[in-house]
Design a protein around this motif. Structure first.
Motif: not given
Length: 344
Positions: A139, A195, A197-202, A206, A208
């Motif tokens: 991170k 880092e 904030f991280t979010r996986d999308l479809s 991604q 961040r």
């Protein structure tokens, strides 16, 4: 061309500065240390102008994680020498090193007069060698940079710009006789990125969000900086952008020299600023009399760009725009940055 009021709260700043290194990510290429070579070109002609910061050129050699090298190797000894720096000597951190040789060229708004206006950006050339150490976890990335160099005729900026303008048919810059005098450069800079904030999308996409803070001391740049950038992409590698006094957010730091996927594509936007105590290209030399202008104590910036990675090759392009960096500035400072790198 530097900073605006720091956009992050002191709470976030203290959190970032005190964050240490916990368990590191798995190091890639343990049996085959990889070197990354990067070529960076910055030029305001990308944005249709030719003033203030007009050109920058850099060549960077970046190592693999230092423990991939044998005991007694130059790489290991170099990192060990600096192990007294916070986080560099931490056994739980992955440490990488990089060396950049580069040149920067600064000119006033009008390059026609042999005696440029005293209230405009002075002619200045900078030749430098940067040595950077990165200590990172999943991170957090800490970066320490030592800049050694010279400003003045010894930097050969006059010769380079005149040759380039002759080749492309541009007007000849006539005011180099007034450039900043020769003076050695010594600067130390520190940046930390987190880092947040991280979010996986479809479909392997991604998102961040990364805040950054930094500080520098020396006769090139003395001041502080803060920024935040967001990145949206597919198959994102484990890299973190850092702060650059020249290009705002620097998203081209691909520390581990390669990644697991064959390709990656990302776009990003960042904003922030610098609080300026001294900035050599505007405030002039420290130990000798020189041309100078009244630089502003704060300058803001916006950076937007994209990066494409295919196997071991990376191509990135960035546009950066700064608010006015001195009181009598005639045109805004904006320019493009092209970065090409190869890991082997």
């Amino acid at each position: 061309m530097l900073p605006c009021q720091l956009p992050l709260s002191w709470t976030v700043t203290i959190l970032l500065l005190t964050t240490g290194c916990s368990a590191p990510r798995a190091t890639t290429n343990q049996s085959n240390p990889r070197t990354t070579i990067s070529w960076t070109l910055e030029n305001d002609t990308f944005t249709g102008s030719d003033n203030n910061y007009t050109k920058g050129l850099g060549l960077t050699f970046q190592s693999a994680e230092h423990r991939n090298y044998t005991e007694g190797s130059l790489q290991r000894r170099w990192v060990d020498f600096w192990s007294f720096l916070p986080h560099i000597g931490n056994a739980n951190c992955q440490v990488f090193s990089a060396w950049t040789i580069g040149q920067e060229i600064f000119t006033p708004d009008d390059i026609g007069p042999a005696v440029p206006p005293a209230d405009d950006q002075p002619y200045a050339g900078v030749l430098f060698l940067d040595s950077t150490l990165y200590a990172r976890t999943r991170k957090v990335t800490h970066a320490w940079n030592l800049r050694l160099g010279v400003v003045g005729p010894a930097a050969q900026a006059k010769e380079v710009q005149k040759k380039v303008h002759s080749l492309i048919g541009s007007a000849e810059p006539l005011g180099w006789g007034s450039q900043l005098p020769n003076e050695p450069i010594l600067n130390v800079d520190y940046t930390v990125g987190y880092e947040l904030f991280t979010r996986d999308l479809s479909d392997n996409a991604q998102l961040r969000l990364v805040p950054l803070v930094g500080a520098g001391v020396g006769n090139y740049f003395t001041g502080a900086s803060a920024a935040v950038y967001g990145e949206l992409g597919w198959n994102l590698p484990a890299s973190i952008g850092l702060l650059s006094v020249r290009r705002g957010v620097d998203p081209f730091v691909d520390i581990e020299g390669g990644f697991d996927e064959y390709w990656s594509l990302s776009t990003y936007i960042g904003a922030g600023g610098f609080a300026v105590g001294h900035y050599l290209p505007l405030d002039g030399t420290v130990f000798r009399d020189s041309p100078s202008v009244d630089s502003k104590s704060s300058v803001g910036f916006v950076s937007i760009g994209a990066t494409l990675r295919v196997s071991d090759c990376t191509v990135g392009y960035l546009l950066t725009s700064f608010t006015d960096s001195f009181e009598t500035q005639r045109q805004s400072t904006d320019y493009g940055t092209l970065n090409i790198s190869w890991a082997f």
